[in-house]
Design a protein around this motif. Structure first.
Motif, mmCIF file in Angstrom:
data_model
loop_
_atom_site.group_PDB
_atom_site.id
_atom_site.type_symbol
_atom_site.label_atom_id
_atom_site.label_comp_id
_atom_site.label_asym_id
_atom_site.label_seq_id
_atom_site.Cartn_x
_atom_site.Cartn_y
_atom_site.Cartn_z
ATOM 1 N N ASP A 218 0.852 -1.188 0.000
ATOM 2 C CA ASP A 218 0.000 0.000 0.000
ATOM 3 C C ASP A 218 0.887 1.237 0.000
ATOM 4 O O ASP A 218 1.600 1.503 0.957
ATOM 5 N N THR B 164 -1.723 4.745 1.900
ATOM 6 C CA THR B 164 -2.421 4.801 3.178
ATOM 7 C C THR B 164 -1.426 4.916 4.330
ATOM 8 O O THR B 164 -0.651 3.993 4.581
ATOM 9 N N PRO B 165 -1.430 6.037 5.033
ATOM 10 C CA PRO B 165 -0.502 6.170 6.154
ATOM 11 C C PRO B 165 -0.995 5.412 7.387
ATOM 12 O O PRO B 165 -2.185 5.213 7.576
ATOM 13 N N TYR B 166 -0.065 4.965 8.185
ATOM 14 C CA TYR B 166 -0.385 4.337 9.462
ATOM 15 C C TYR B 166 0.598 4.887 10.485
ATOM 16 O O TYR B 166 1.673 5.365 10.143
ATOM 17 N N TYR B 167 0.213 4.804 11.731
ATOM 18 C CA TYR B 167 1.078 5.341 12.779
ATOM 19 C C TYR B 167 2.105 4.294 13.175
ATOM 20 O O TYR B 167 1.767 3.181 13.564
ATOM 21 N N ASP B 168 3.366 4.632 13.068
ATOM 22 C CA ASP B 168 4.452 3.747 13.458
ATOM 23 C C ASP B 168 4.967 4.200 14.826
ATOM 24 O O ASP B 168 5.508 5.299 14.959
ATOM 25 N N TRP B 169 4.800 3.348 15.821
ATOM 26 C CA TRP B 169 5.180 3.703 17.182
ATOM 27 C C TRP B 169 6.686 3.889 17.317
ATOM 28 O O TRP B 169 7.154 4.688 18.112
ATOM 29 N N TYR C 298 3.360 9.174 11.269
ATOM 30 C CA TYR C 298 2.523 8.486 10.297
ATOM 31 C C TYR C 298 3.341 8.254 9.036
ATOM 32 O O TYR C 298 3.940 9.181 8.481
ATOM 33 N N THR D 176 3.746 5.743 5.243
ATOM 34 C CA THR D 176 3.164 4.784 4.302
ATOM 35 C C THR D 176 4.137 3.612 4.176
ATOM 36 O O THR D 176 5.313 3.734 4.524
ATOM 37 N N GLN D 177 3.648 2.487 3.679
ATOM 38 C CA GLN D 177 4.535 1.347 3.477
ATOM 39 C C GLN D 177 5.631 1.704 2.472
ATOM 40 O O GLN D 177 6.770 1.262 2.598
#
Length: 71
Positions: free
Chosen positions: A4, A7-12, A17, A19-20
């Motif tokens: 993907d 689509t951003p996701y939060y990386d701890w 945030y 993207t892959q």
């Protein structure tokens, strides 16, 4: 590159945030040999996919010819 890209996701770990695509490209920046190998393999996979499509079309055409010869 089958991941993907948008689509951003939060990386701890990075506390951000991402993207892959961002993660992959950042990882490739760590080692030049890895990056070169990755892009060569990506090109190889594109050629392999195109070859598969062409072979499938050829197979269909040969099947039509075979059926017309049998009939």
């Amino acid at each position: 590159m089958k991941y993907d890209k948008t689509t951003p996701y939060y990386d701890w770990h990075f506390k951000d945030y991402l993207t892959q695509k961002h993660v992959v490209l950042d990882g490739l920046d760590c080692d030049q040999t890895l990056e070169n190998t990755y892009w060569v393999m990506q090109d190889f996979m594109v050629v392999l996919k195109e070859l598969t499509v062409r072979l499938n079309k050829l197979n269909e055409q040969l099947l039509v010819i075979l059926i017309s010869l049998i009939s």
